[in-house]
Design an enzyme around this catalytic site. Structure first.
Site, mmCIF file in Angstrom:
data_model
loop_
_atom_site.group_PDB
_atom_site.id
_atom_site.type_symbol
_atom_site.label_atom_id
_atom_site.label_comp_id
_atom_site.label_asym_id
_atom_site.label_seq_id
_atom_site.Cartn_x
_atom_site.Cartn_y
_atom_site.Cartn_z
ATOM 1 N N HIS A 174 9.357 -24.052 9.627
ATOM 2 C CA HIS A 174 8.150 -24.831 10.327
ATOM 3 C C HIS A 174 6.841 -24.443 9.915
ATOM 4 O O HIS A 174 5.909 -25.268 9.760
ATOM 5 C CB HIS A 174 8.143 -24.396 11.817
ATOM 6 C CG HIS A 174 9.076 -24.782 12.564
ATOM 7 N ND1 HIS A 174 9.144 -24.891 14.008
ATOM 8 C CD2 HIS A 174 10.370 -25.618 12.102
ATOM 9 C CE1 HIS A 174 10.319 -25.230 14.649
ATOM 10 N NE2 HIS A 174 10.931 -25.745 13.580
ATOM 11 N N ASP A 214 0.836 -1.242 -0.009
ATOM 12 C CA ASP A 214 0.063 -0.141 0.169
ATOM 13 C C ASP A 214 1.005 1.334 0.045
ATOM 14 O O ASP A 214 2.069 0.928 -0.176
ATOM 15 C CB ASP A 214 -1.031 -0.091 1.280
ATOM 16 C CG ASP A 214 -0.292 0.373 2.621
ATOM 17 O OD1 ASP A 214 0.775 0.366 2.700
ATOM 18 O OD2 ASP A 214 -1.142 0.281 3.340
ATOM 19 N N ARG A 221 7.158 -33.587 10.626
ATOM 20 C CA ARG A 221 6.199 -33.237 11.833
ATOM 21 C C ARG A 221 5.435 -31.908 11.398
ATOM 22 O O ARG A 221 4.432 -31.889 11.288
ATOM 23 C CB ARG A 221 6.582 -33.313 13.105
ATOM 24 C CG ARG A 221 7.404 -31.979 13.641
ATOM 25 C CD ARG A 221 7.850 -32.466 14.990
ATOM 26 N NE ARG A 221 8.504 -31.111 15.569
ATOM 27 C CZ ARG A 221 9.758 -30.891 15.266
ATOM 28 N NH1 ARG A 221 10.643 -31.514 14.301
ATOM 29 N NH2 ARG A 221 10.490 -29.751 15.811
ATOM 30 N N HIS A 222 6.181 -30.972 10.653
ATOM 31 C CA HIS A 222 5.659 -29.664 10.236
ATOM 32 C C HIS A 222 4.750 -30.013 8.985
ATOM 33 O O HIS A 222 3.794 -29.179 8.740
ATOM 34 C CB HIS A 222 6.750 -28.607 10.047
ATOM 35 C CG HIS A 222 7.752 -28.608 11.204
ATOM 36 N ND1 HIS A 222 7.138 -28.281 12.272
ATOM 37 C CD2 HIS A 222 9.047 -28.838 11.310
ATOM 38 C CE1 HIS A 222 8.568 -28.122 13.124
ATOM 39 N NE2 HIS A 222 9.505 -28.876 12.513
ATOM 40 N N CYS A 265 3.162 -3.239 3.855
ATOM 41 C CA CYS A 265 2.074 -2.181 4.710
ATOM 42 C C CYS A 265 2.829 -1.518 5.647
ATOM 43 O O CYS A 265 4.012 -1.816 6.105
ATOM 44 C CB CYS A 265 0.688 -2.320 4.752
ATOM 45 S SG CYS A 265 0.428 -3.606 5.966
ATOM 46 N N THR A 276 2.370 -1.725 9.254
ATOM 47 C CA THR A 276 2.446 -2.796 10.124
ATOM 48 C C THR A 276 2.822 -4.118 9.696
ATOM 49 O O THR A 276 3.369 -4.997 10.432
ATOM 50 C CB THR A 276 1.400 -2.763 11.259
ATOM 51 O OG1 THR A 276 0.116 -3.174 10.494
ATOM 52 C CG2 THR A 276 1.112 -1.205 11.966
ATOM 53 N N GLY A 277 2.264 -4.300 8.346
ATOM 54 C CA GLY A 277 2.437 -5.564 7.975
ATOM 55 C C GLY A 277 0.802 -6.550 8.509
ATOM 56 O O GLY A 277 0.846 -7.349 7.856
ATOM 57 N N GLY A 290 -2.180 -5.651 8.481
ATOM 58 C CA GLY A 290 -3.528 -5.829 7.448
ATOM 59 C C GLY A 290 -3.113 -6.595 6.141
ATOM 60 O O GLY A 290 -4.085 -7.648 5.894
ATOM 61 N N MET A 291 -1.939 -6.780 5.695
ATOM 62 C CA MET A 291 -1.378 -7.543 4.626
ATOM 63 C C MET A 291 -1.638 -8.864 4.940
ATOM 64 O O MET A 291 -2.282 -9.746 4.072
ATOM 65 C CB MET A 291 -0.331 -7.145 4.081
ATOM 66 C CG MET A 291 -0.160 -5.803 3.323
ATOM 67 S SD MET A 291 -0.906 -5.942 1.718
ATOM 68 C CE MET A 291 -0.112 -4.520 0.784
HETATM 69 C C1 RB5 Z 1 -2.694 2.457 6.217
HETATM 70 O O1 RB5 Z 1 -2.716 3.775 7.027
HETATM 71 C C2 RB5 Z 1 -2.213 1.448 7.355
HETATM 72 O O2 RB5 Z 1 -3.371 1.026 8.215
HETATM 73 C C3 RB5 Z 1 -1.523 -0.043 6.821
HETATM 74 O O3 RB5 Z 1 -0.493 0.329 5.949
HETATM 75 C C4 RB5 Z 1 -1.423 -1.049 7.570
HETATM 76 O O4 RB5 Z 1 -0.635 -0.745 8.669
HETATM 77 C C5 RB5 Z 1 -2.515 -1.830 8.027
HETATM 78 O O5 RB5 Z 1 -2.461 -2.967 8.647
#
Ligand code: RB5
Length: 151
Positions: free
Chosen positions: A98, A8, A132-133, A65, A67-68, A70-71
């Site tokens: 794993h 994003d 096992r994984h 994104c 924080t990673g 949402g993705m």
């Molecule tokens: C966008 O503002 C932010 O929410 C997105 O980049 C991400 O961190 C969502 O998990």
């Protein structure tokens, strides 16, 4: 390796750097956007790159994104996708050893360029251990089958 990548707006600059790195390492890169730093919605971007893995058009995908989070939440809705949010080399390695993660999610707002490159390299160069994984991955597949398909 065929690698799809998307971000994003928050991950846009990092995506450009990672694409260069992947190309230098001779990977076949499919840039699935976004194409500029204007605000866009991470589920739209996760859908495109992780969708290529789900449809076996790419071997792996990398999603970036802020924080990673949402993705990773969005990507894990797709059939056959095992998306892992990794902040360091150890989580990157274990997500492969794993969990056989086929999608890597990265937090552009939380880690710097150098660490991000190390995470990507570790993730691409670590193999699944199987054994096992593999049994546990089969159980994840069974959850998908029971709760997501034909539900
Ligand atoms: C966008 O503002 C932010 O929410 C997105 O980049 C991400 O961190 C969502 O998990």
């Amino acid at each position: 390796m065929k690698i799809a990548i998307s971000s994003d707006h928050r991950g846009y600059q990092a995506k450009k750097r990672i694409i260069e790195m992947l190309k230098n390492a001779q990977h076949e890169v499919n840039d699935c956007g976004c194409d500029n730093a204007e605000s866009c919605d991470y589920p739209d971007m996760a859908r495109i790159a992780a969708g290529r893995v789900s449809k076996s058009e790419s071997d792996r995908a990398i999603l970036i994104c802020g924080t990673g989070l949402g993705m990773s939440i969005a990507a894990n809705k797709l059939r056959g996708v095992r998306a892992a949010l990794c902040h360091d080399e150890l989580t990157a390695q274990f997500s492969r050893k794993h969990n056989n993660a086929n999608v890597l999610c990265l937090p552009a707002d939380l880690i710097g360029d150098q660490l991000m490159s190390l995470v990507v390299n570790s993730w691409l160069n670590t193999d699944f251990e199987g054994g096992r994984h593999a049994r546990r991955i089969e159980k994840i597949d069974a959850i998908e089958k029971d709760f997501c398909e034909g539900a």
